[in-house]
Scaffold this active site. Structure first.
Site, mmCIF file in Angstrom:
data_model
loop_
_atom_site.group_PDB
_atom_site.id
_atom_site.type_symbol
_atom_site.label_atom_id
_atom_site.label_comp_id
_atom_site.label_asym_id
_atom_site.label_seq_id
_atom_site.Cartn_x
_atom_site.Cartn_y
_atom_site.Cartn_z
ATOM 1 N N ALA A 21 7.151 -3.065 -5.590
ATOM 2 C CA ALA A 21 7.966 -4.206 -5.340
ATOM 3 C C ALA A 21 9.085 -4.642 -6.057
ATOM 4 C CB ALA A 21 6.667 -5.526 -4.774
ATOM 5 N N GLU A 44 8.655 -5.476 -17.719
ATOM 6 C CA GLU A 44 6.957 -4.102 -17.314
ATOM 7 C C GLU A 44 6.559 -4.456 -18.403
ATOM 8 O OE1 GLU A 44 4.382 -1.760 -16.665
ATOM 9 O OE2 GLU A 44 6.166 -2.751 -14.795
ATOM 10 N N CYS A 54 -0.603 5.413 -6.002
ATOM 11 C CA CYS A 54 -1.708 6.498 -4.859
ATOM 12 C C CYS A 54 -1.526 7.113 -5.189
ATOM 13 C CB CYS A 54 -0.866 6.247 -3.394
ATOM 14 S SG CYS A 54 -0.848 4.465 -2.564
ATOM 15 N N ARG A 81 21.520 1.808 -14.094
ATOM 16 C CA ARG A 81 22.259 0.788 -13.058
ATOM 17 C C ARG A 81 22.723 -0.705 -13.042
ATOM 18 N NH1 ARG A 81 19.742 5.434 -10.589
ATOM 19 N NH2 ARG A 81 20.118 6.269 -8.483
ATOM 20 N N ASP A 309 1.558 -5.710 -3.880
ATOM 21 C CA ASP A 309 -0.140 -6.220 -4.335
ATOM 22 C C ASP A 309 -0.135 -7.160 -4.687
ATOM 23 O OD1 ASP A 309 0.219 -3.565 -3.551
ATOM 24 O OD2 ASP A 309 -0.910 -2.869 -4.852
ATOM 25 N N ASN A 331 6.702 -1.142 -1.118
ATOM 26 C CA ASN A 331 8.972 -1.199 -0.980
ATOM 27 C C ASN A 331 9.341 -1.804 0.148
ATOM 28 O OD1 ASN A 331 8.836 1.174 -2.912
ATOM 29 N ND2 ASN A 331 7.148 2.312 -2.598
ATOM 30 N N TRP A 460 -4.591 16.594 26.797
ATOM 31 C CA TRP A 460 -4.301 14.994 26.605
ATOM 32 C C TRP A 460 -4.917 14.559 25.012
ATOM 33 C CZ3 TRP A 460 -4.008 11.040 29.710
ATOM 34 C CH2 TRP A 460 -4.355 11.443 30.901
#
Length: 479
Positions: A21, A44, A54, A81, A309, A331, A460
């Site tokens: 995030a 961080e 994950c 960046r 989270d 994200n 089906w």
């Protein structure tokens, strides 16, 4: 203690947290506004950024060979960046009135204040560590970050014994149990629920239970761990502390049994890491996560956003706030936050609670509400469970699949779907996720124009078979 300021007329965005995030928000804000307009500083506390938490069980289990394969973007790539990313730096205080954060260098202990015009909180989640004796002993691991995963792998490599206990049988617990089996450990899972995977109803969790036992995993359900035992059990605490590895885990204990363990993995789940937010007086929900508006702005704050989270989100089926810590949401949150911070407009309307996992070749999927979720919010419902196959029954490789569907009584609105089966089962849940998002009834679902060919599905599809039976049950109940 130093103070960082003086931005030459530029706005400054400060981001707390360097994973999905946080860095998605920083990257999107940078796309929206160049470095001459917006300075971006990100903190961080760990060693890694923008990685797939994950994927950690698959790395531990050996399916992913290298840790770096889980890293989507390195600190150097972010800095290229024009994002001032400060690694191994932990934010310890948010001063809302002063528009600044205090950060501490993890290596040196040096502290400094950094002012902001706009703040993004993306502090993630922390593994639940139960308050019980011995839980901090060497050999007991929670697994949430790449640092956690590396620490566990280091322990597995150094441990002479081959007995592992996993505490808890949610997604993390089930996946870590399989990973430990692949590493050659004898695995016992101690689970306080009736069946593994409490995100499923117990009747569907029972299918997972059987699959885990088929892998050689010992399942102990309806049992809660009360303490972690250390040392060899036959010497004094002083003597154990002098032994090589003294004080390490040797077993976990419940009310009436002990389970030997050379390593313990906590798979109880995670909780939002919102200690900073709580101390700053920011609004938290019933699950302890930050509360935001549709634009992911923290409620009651003009210049503070949050995502990932550490937040709660709206469940579009129940209409209530829910805590759903998943990388997919994180994200998306980051994209929304970055767009809004950068001067654009975006919203995150909510979730329907979709998730997939696996145990060996057994695929496990759910979306929407379980029976107890529907009952909690006062919804009356009908349920159906059907057995089908992943392909046409006559086509080679067809495998069994169980689909459970919940529909609202009288209206027939789809409420939830759970699927357990082999290859081709898990991603079928996406059909239901789209139907839930669209507010479809089970009757409407029966007319969905899904793709068909014998290698992919019976004529089906299993989801449509469940919808037909659910629609018939709703009609019968309305007479």
């Amino acid at each position: 203690m130093s103070i960082h300021g003086g931005r030459g007329g530029r706005e400054r965005l400060v981001v707390i947290g360097g994973d999905a995030a946080g860095m998605s928000a920083a990257s999107q804000a940078r796309r929206m506004r160049g470095p001459d307009e917006l300075e971006i500083v990100a903190f961080e506390r760990g060693h890694f950024t923008s990685y797939s938490a994950c994927g950690i069980p698959y790395w531990v289990g050996g399916d992913v060979s290298e840790r770096d394969h889980l890293v989507a973007r390195t600190p150097e790539e972010h800095r290229a960046r024009d994002i001032d990313l400060r690694m191994r730096t932990e934010v310890t205080e948010i001063d809302l009135a002063g528009g600044r954060v205090r950060a501490r260098d993890v290596e040196t202990g040096e502290e400094s204040w950094t002012s902001y015009d706009k703040l993004v909180i993306a502090t993630g989640a922390a593994p639940v560590r139960p308050d019980m004796p011995g839980v901090e002993a060497p050999g007991v691991h929670g697994v949430q970050t790449l640092d956690d995963g590396q620490a566990l792998l280091d322990t597995l490599s150094a441990t002479r014994g081959r007995r592992a206990v996993v505490v808890g049988a949610g997604y993390i617990g089930v996946e870590m149990a399989e990973a430990l089996i692949k590493r050659g450990f004898e695995v016992t899972v101690v689970n306080r629920g009736r069946e593994p995977m409490s995100t499923l109803d117990p009747d569907m969790g029972r299918l997972v239970h059987r699959a885990m036992e088929g892998l050689g995993i010992t399942m102990v359900n309806d049992t809660e761990v009360t303490k972690v035992l250390t040392g060899d059990g036959g010497t004094s605490l002083l003597e154990r502390s002098r032994e090589p590895g003294g004080g390490r885990v040797r077993a976990v204990a419940t009310e009436d049994a002990e389970y030997p363990a050379d390593v313990v993995v906590l798979g109880i789940g995670v909780r939002p890491a919102t200690g900073l937010a709580r101390a700053a007086g920011l609004p938290l929900g019933a699950h302890g996560g930050l509360l935001t508006d549709l634009g992911m702005r923290v409620r009651g704050q003009e210049n503070v956003w949050a995502g990932g989270d550490c937040v709660e989100v709206l469940n579009l089926v129940s209409g209530q706030e829910q805590y759903v810590p998943l990388g997919t949401h994180a994200n998306k949150h980051g994209q929304v936050v970055g767009t809004n911070v950068g001067g654009g407009y975006a919203t995150f309307p909510g979730v329907v609670g979709t998730a997939v996992s696996k145990v060996c070749d057994l695929e496990i999927a759910r979306t929407g509400l379980r029976e107890k979720d529907a009952e909690r919010v006062g919804l009356q419902y009908e349920t159906v469970t059907i057995e089908s196959t992943s392909r046409a029954g006559y086509y080679p490789g067809a495998s069994p699949m169980t689909v459970k569907m919940l529909a609202e009584r009288r209206t027939g609105r789809l409420l939830g779907v759970q699927i357990v089966g082999r290859e081709g089962a898990g991603k079928r849940v996406d059909i239901a996720a789209v139907a839930l998002t669209a507010g479809m009834t089970v009757e409407q679902m029966t007319a969905l124009d899904l793709g068909y060919a014998p290698p992919f599905s019976p004529v089906w599809d299993p989801v449509l078979v469940a919808a037909r039976k659910a629609a018939a049950k709703v009609r019968a109940g309305s007479r």
